[in-house]
Design a protein around this motif. Structure first.
Motif, PDB file in Angstrom:
ATOM      1  N   VAL A 108      24.714  34.992 -18.103  1.00  0.00           N
ATOM      2  CA  VAL A 108      24.712  33.990 -17.042  1.00  0.00           C
ATOM      3  C   VAL A 108      23.420  33.181 -17.117  1.00  0.00           C
ATOM      4  CG1 VAL A 108      24.891  33.559 -14.569  1.00  0.00           C
ATOM      5  CG2 VAL A 108      26.085  35.532 -15.582  1.00  0.00           C
ATOM      6  N   PHE A 109      23.573  31.863 -17.162  1.00  0.00           N
ATOM      7  CA  PHE A 109      22.443  30.932 -17.117  1.00  0.00           C
ATOM      8  C   PHE A 109      22.434  30.199 -15.787  1.00  0.00           C
ATOM      9  CE2 PHE A 109      22.975  31.408 -21.653  1.00  0.00           C
ATOM     10  CZ  PHE A 109      21.728  31.187 -22.224  1.00  0.00           C
ATOM     11  N   ASP A 110      21.285  30.151 -15.123  1.00  0.00           N
ATOM     12  CA  ASP A 110      21.057  29.141 -14.104  1.00  0.00           C
ATOM     13  C   ASP A 110      20.964  27.800 -14.831  1.00  0.00           C
ATOM     14  OD1 ASP A 110      20.474  27.993 -11.615  1.00  0.00           O
ATOM     15  OD2 ASP A 110      18.325  28.363 -11.826  1.00  0.00           O
ATOM     16  N   PHE A 111      20.971  26.692 -14.088  1.00  0.00           N
ATOM     17  CA  PHE A 111      20.928  25.384 -14.742  1.00  0.00           C
ATOM     18  C   PHE A 111      19.607  24.668 -14.507  1.00  0.00           C
ATOM     19  CE2 PHE A 111      22.039  20.821 -15.140  1.00  0.00           C
ATOM     20  CZ  PHE A 111      22.451  20.838 -16.464  1.00  0.00           C
ATOM     21  N   ASP A 112      19.290  24.355 -13.249  1.00  0.00           N
ATOM     22  CA  ASP A 112      18.069  23.608 -12.948  1.00  0.00           C
ATOM     23  C   ASP A 112      16.833  24.445 -13.267  1.00  0.00           C
ATOM     24  OD1 ASP A 112      19.558  21.470 -12.054  1.00  0.00           O
ATOM     25  OD2 ASP A 112      19.532  22.115  -9.962  1.00  0.00           O
ATOM     26  N   HIS A 113      15.888  23.821 -13.954  1.00  0.00           N
ATOM     27  CA  HIS A 113      14.642  24.470 -14.395  1.00  0.00           C
ATOM     28  C   HIS A 113      14.899  25.627 -15.363  1.00  0.00           C
ATOM     29  CE1 HIS A 113      12.229  22.109 -11.640  1.00  0.00           C
ATOM     30  NE2 HIS A 113      13.017  22.450 -10.659  1.00  0.00           N
TER      31      HIS A 113
ATOM     32  N   VAL B 199      28.418  31.816 -19.076  1.00  0.00           N
ATOM     33  CA  VAL B 199      28.774  31.025 -17.904  1.00  0.00           C
ATOM     34  C   VAL B 199      27.491  30.480 -17.295  1.00  0.00           C
ATOM     35  CG1 VAL B 199      28.792  33.090 -16.445  1.00  0.00           C
ATOM     36  CG2 VAL B 199      29.963  31.022 -15.659  1.00  0.00           C
ATOM     37  N   VAL B 200      27.575  29.254 -16.773  1.00  0.00           N
ATOM     38  CA  VAL B 200      26.463  28.652 -16.039  1.00  0.00           C
ATOM     39  C   VAL B 200      26.772  28.763 -14.552  1.00  0.00           C
ATOM     40  CG1 VAL B 200      25.270  26.487 -15.513  1.00  0.00           C
ATOM     41  CG2 VAL B 200      25.812  27.083 -17.886  1.00  0.00           C
ATOM     42  N   ALA B 201      25.820  29.264 -13.780  1.00  0.00           N
ATOM     43  CA  ALA B 201      25.971  29.388 -12.327  1.00  0.00           C
ATOM     44  C   ALA B 201      24.833  28.611 -11.678  1.00  0.00           C
ATOM     45  CB  ALA B 201      25.938  30.854 -11.900  1.00  0.00           C
ATOM     46  N   THR B 202      25.178  27.584 -10.921  1.00  0.00           N
ATOM     47  CA  THR B 202      24.183  26.625 -10.451  1.00  0.00           C
ATOM     48  C   THR B 202      24.375  26.273  -8.988  1.00  0.00           C
ATOM     49  OG1 THR B 202      23.345  24.363 -10.761  1.00  0.00           O
ATOM     50  CG2 THR B 202      25.645  24.750 -11.338  1.00  0.00           C
TER      51      THR B 202
ATOM     52  N   VAL C 133      31.043  25.059 -21.680  1.00  0.00           N
ATOM     53  CA  VAL C 133      30.994  26.390 -21.097  1.00  0.00           C
ATOM     54  C   VAL C 133      31.494  26.327 -19.660  1.00  0.00           C
ATOM     55  CG1 VAL C 133      29.104  27.168 -22.559  1.00  0.00           C
ATOM     56  CG2 VAL C 133      28.590  26.090 -20.377  1.00  0.00           C
ATOM     57  N   PRO C 134      32.058  27.432 -19.147  1.00  0.00           N
ATOM     58  CA  PRO C 134      32.472  27.432 -17.741  1.00  0.00           C
ATOM     59  C   PRO C 134      31.273  27.319 -16.816  1.00  0.00           C
ATOM     60  CG  PRO C 134      32.869  29.581 -18.784  1.00  0.00           C
ATOM     61  CD  PRO C 134      32.385  28.676 -19.847  1.00  0.00           C
ATOM     62  N   VAL C 135      31.489  26.668 -15.682  1.00  0.00           N
ATOM     63  CA  VAL C 135      30.430  26.443 -14.707  1.00  0.00           C
ATOM     64  C   VAL C 135      30.919  26.853 -13.325  1.00  0.00           C
ATOM     65  CG1 VAL C 135      28.913  24.750 -13.604  1.00  0.00           C
ATOM     66  CG2 VAL C 135      29.474  24.511 -16.041  1.00  0.00           C
ATOM     67  N   VAL C 136      30.106  27.608 -12.621  1.00  0.00           N
ATOM     68  CA  VAL C 136      30.340  27.940 -11.219  1.00  0.00           C
ATOM     69  C   VAL C 136      29.230  27.272 -10.428  1.00  0.00           C
ATOM     70  CG1 VAL C 136      30.456  29.805  -9.517  1.00  0.00           C
ATOM     71  CG2 VAL C 136      31.419  30.142 -11.813  1.00  0.00           C
ATOM     72  N   GLY C 137      29.592  26.533  -9.368  1.00  0.00           N
ATOM     73  CA  GLY C 137      28.562  25.804  -8.623  1.00  0.00           C
ATOM     74  C   GLY C 137      28.933  25.594  -7.176  1.00  0.00           C
ATOM     75  N   THR C 138      28.076  24.873  -6.477  1.00  0.00           N
ATOM     76  CA  THR C 138      28.245  24.625  -5.053  1.00  0.00           C
ATOM     77  C   THR C 138      29.505  23.811  -4.788  1.00  0.00           C
ATOM     78  OG1 THR C 138      25.902  24.807  -4.538  1.00  0.00           O
ATOM     79  CG2 THR C 138      27.225  23.436  -3.068  1.00  0.00           C
ATOM     80  N   GLN C 139      30.272  24.247  -3.815  1.00  0.00           N
ATOM     81  CA  GLN C 139      31.503  23.564  -3.449  1.00  0.00           C
ATOM     82  C   GLN C 139      31.231  22.584  -2.303  1.00  0.00           C
ATOM     83  OE1 GLN C 139      34.163  26.776  -2.451  1.00  0.00           O
ATOM     84  NE2 GLN C 139      34.236  27.539  -4.558  1.00  0.00           N
TER      85      GLN C 139
ATOM     86  N   GLU D  84      34.382  35.853  -7.850  1.00  0.00           N
ATOM     87  CA  GLU D  84      35.618  35.178  -7.450  1.00  0.00           C
ATOM     88  C   GLU D  84      36.159  34.292  -8.565  1.00  0.00           C
ATOM     89  OE1 GLU D  84      34.750  34.926  -2.633  1.00  0.00           O
ATOM     90  OE2 GLU D  84      34.643  33.117  -3.859  1.00  0.00           O
ATOM     91  N   ALA D  85      35.270  33.796  -9.424  1.00  0.00           N
ATOM     92  CA  ALA D  85      35.699  32.958 -10.551  1.00  0.00           C
ATOM     93  C   ALA D  85      36.195  33.791 -11.737  1.00  0.00           C
ATOM     94  CB  ALA D  85      34.550  32.058 -10.995  1.00  0.00           C
ATOM     95  N   GLY D  86      36.188  35.102 -11.589  1.00  0.00           N
ATOM     96  CA  GLY D  86      36.723  35.969 -12.640  1.00  0.00           C
ATOM     97  C   GLY D  86      35.679  36.654 -13.497  1.00  0.00           C
TER      98      GLY D  86
END
Length: 244
Positions: free
Chosen positions: A19-24, A126-129, A148-154, A179-181
């Motif tokens: 899992v990668f964060d995105f910003d910074h 996966v990127v989670a941001t 890559v798949p991305v999970v982020g703020t809705q 929740e994204a699997g």
């Protein structure tokens, strides 16, 4: 799978979850702030609208318990008149396409190379941001040529515009990943932020990248001994410099 001529093996079920964060982490700065500043600047009346909001909502963004409220206020200011998240996605794609060169300069080559290596190894990446997922997805696809798949703020409708309905942040980031699997144990996690401690502490191998200098001692205290604390090219951030 081929991305701009680069071949990656297909990640298999049971492959290590990374899992990668995105910003910074992969991007030098706060991508969501850059997007919403552009959304606000695109019309004079939005600029006037946001002026009285700055003293009240600006400070809220700096603190974890109030960050969602502060972020939502500026999302709303930039999206008044929009009523569906799909309309925001269209603007995001336009923003990325028209700012591709500037965005490309903000991508951190070392971070992108680390992401490449995990994909080459067949890991599930996966990127989670905390940014809207379409923003990170568009930047990675259009500018970095990574799918890559991305999970982020809705975001969703709010008072004639859009606002954050679920902020992919702190413990909620872990909830939204599941929740994204992405329910497997996290093998490796990369992040700069103390807000991502739930993610870093859940990982078998946490890696702190580009932390604020004042947070380095805290990370050393709460994460396992020997946890890498690296700087991937953010000049104003802490961590041990990595040059290649």
């Amino acid at each position: 799978m081929s991305v701009k001529g680069k071949q990656y093996p297909k990640a298999q079920a049971g492959a290590p979850l990374v899992v990668f964060d995105f910003d910074h982490t992969l991007y030098d700065g706060d991508s969501g702030s850059h997007l919403f500043a552009w959304l606000i600047r695109r019309s004079w009346w939005r600029r006037l609208l946001v002026l009285p909001m700055l003293p009240l909502f600006g400070p809220l963004v700096a603190f974890l318990p109030t960050r969602r409220v502060g972020v939502s206020a500026f999302v709303w200011a930039g999206t008044v008149g929009l009523h569906r998240s799909k309309a925001l996605d269209v603007l995001i794609d336009r923003y990325v396409a028209t700012h591709a060169d500037a965005i490309r300069r903000r991508l951190l080559p070392i971070g992108i190379e680390v992401l490449h290596r995990h994909r080459e190894a067949g890991d599930r990446v996966v990127v989670a941001t905390g940014a809207p997922p379409e923003l990170a997805r568009a930047i990675l696809a259009f500018v970095a040529h990574e799918d890559v798949p991305v999970v982020g703020t809705q975001v969703g409708p709010r008072l004639g515009g859009l606002g954050a309905t679920r902020h992919c942040h702190n413990a909620m980031k872990m909830t939204m990943l599941r929740e994204a699997g992405f329910r497997d144990d996290v093998a490796v996690a990369y992040s700069d932020s103390s807000a991502d401690l739930p993610l870093l502490q859940a990982a078998r191998k946490p890696v702190v990248v580009n932390p604020k200098a004042g947070r380095v001692a805290m990370f050393r205290r709460v994460l396992p001994p020997g946890t890498p604390i690296l700087n991937w090219g953010c000049r104003k951030r802490g961590g041990d410099a990595v040059t290649a």
